[in-house]
Design an enzyme around this catalytic site. Sequence first.
Site, PDB file in Angstrom:
ATOM      1  CB  SER A 124      -0.713  -0.189   1.106  1.00 58.86           C
ATOM      2  OG  SER A 124      -1.337   1.479   1.446  1.00 58.86           O
ATOM      3  CE1 TYR A 148      -3.554  -2.740   5.381  1.00 56.25           C
ATOM      4  CE2 TYR A 148      -3.209   0.091   5.512  1.00 56.25           C
ATOM      5  CZ  TYR A 148      -3.842  -1.783   4.644  1.00 56.25           C
ATOM      6  OH  TYR A 148      -4.015  -1.717   3.055  1.00 56.25           O
ATOM      7  CE  LYS A 152      -1.152  -4.690   3.588  1.00 53.75           C
ATOM      8  NZ  LYS A 152      -1.624  -5.728   3.067  1.00 53.75           N
TER       9      LYS A 152
END
Length: 346
Positions: A124, A148, A152
């Site tokens: 992302s 979050y 990643k």
Amino acid sequence: MAILVTGGAGYIGSHTCVELLIEGYEIVVVDNFSNSHHESLRRVTEITGKTFKIYEFDLMDKEELENIFEENDIEAVVHFAGLKAVGESVNEPLWYYANNVIGTVILCEVMKKHNVKKLVFSSSATVYGNSDEVPIKEDALLSATNPYGRTKLMIEEILRDLYLSDPKWSIALLRYFNPIGAHESGRIGEAPNGVPNNLLPYISQVAVGKLDRLNIFGDNYPTKDGTGIRDYIHVVDLAAGHCRAIEKVQSSTGVEAYNLGTGRGYSVFEMIDAFEMASDKLIPYTILKRRPGDVAVCYANATKAFEELGWEAVHGIDKMCQDTWRWQVNNPNGYDNLNALMKPKE
Ligand code: NAD
Ligand code: WQD
């Protein structure tokens, strides 16, 4: 030979399944349906006329995962399965680290055991943290501003270590910017649970009459109209990027990150205008203060994906809004209450 698609029932996964099937790949899907519906995969078959195997279990179930590799001739994996809500990750970090990071480690262990070393991973633009140097290139400094995003970043690092340990691995880290839109059939699209966190799903629910008005998070950013600028990308373009990445991992080894974006930024007001045009509805809004953690401007330099994958986004903002609207009108409740079609507000 088949491509294993983890999280294939989800928003980006289902669109990618369609593109892979259309391009002639055999696919196998694994999903625990924690954030998706069986109906999305049924519609993938409806759109493509092709069937495929679906396994319902959690990636952390190593035995079940082994079973997939024993029952099928898997040549590569596209790994979407993961939790993705920023706010939720702040409240439930352990859940995010377990599901996203440990889930990926288990997947890679099983791949390694079965000598499958080609992987396309859903990363992302969030890995660029608060960087406001735009357009953003893949070699920009990386950082995370929430759990979050940290999952990643951690997974990207784990995958780089994996390649260092064994140069037979071939891994593409696809850093998505802001995926929006839906398949142009209006049959599959984004179906957020509860009130959407992201701009476009929110706007489209206002347009269809499910929400009263949009809250704009800040109109005093140093941008042309004061609102935040993002690189919105049509989910079907994104899906096509996965097909190109599959070709890349099949033809070379290494670990490479690629930005998947259009290279163009649009402000919140521009998105409202585009959506009003596509839907012929007014989007009432209220200006609120800035949302913590938001950057002013974020858009991609997508040159590397063009040069090395032969991929570029082809759909513009009008098409993104038209396709979102078609999906929203035909499926006001997403995949829930499929018969309860609601008449859009005049
Ligand atoms: P989504 O929630 O619609 O899809 C994820 C799918 O994975 C769901 O079907 C869910 O049920 C499944 N899943 C989650 N954890 C699982 C587990 N442990 N085992 C099996 N299945 C599991 O999300 P999406 O928008 O399609 O995103 C797909 C991927 O792309 C995610 O990894 C996400 O972090 C990443 N991503 C999304 C965006 C975005 O804005 N949508 C942006 C950048 C990156
Ligand atoms: C876009 C713009 C908001 C909602 C997030 C995640 C990121 C990634 C994609 C997965 C910003 C403004 C938004 C609203 C608004 N996901 N906005 N009112 O923040 O770029 O990225 O989704 O990896 O990790 O952080 O996207 O759609 O939330 O916001 O004014 O109700 O719209 O302030 O300027 P974002 P977004």
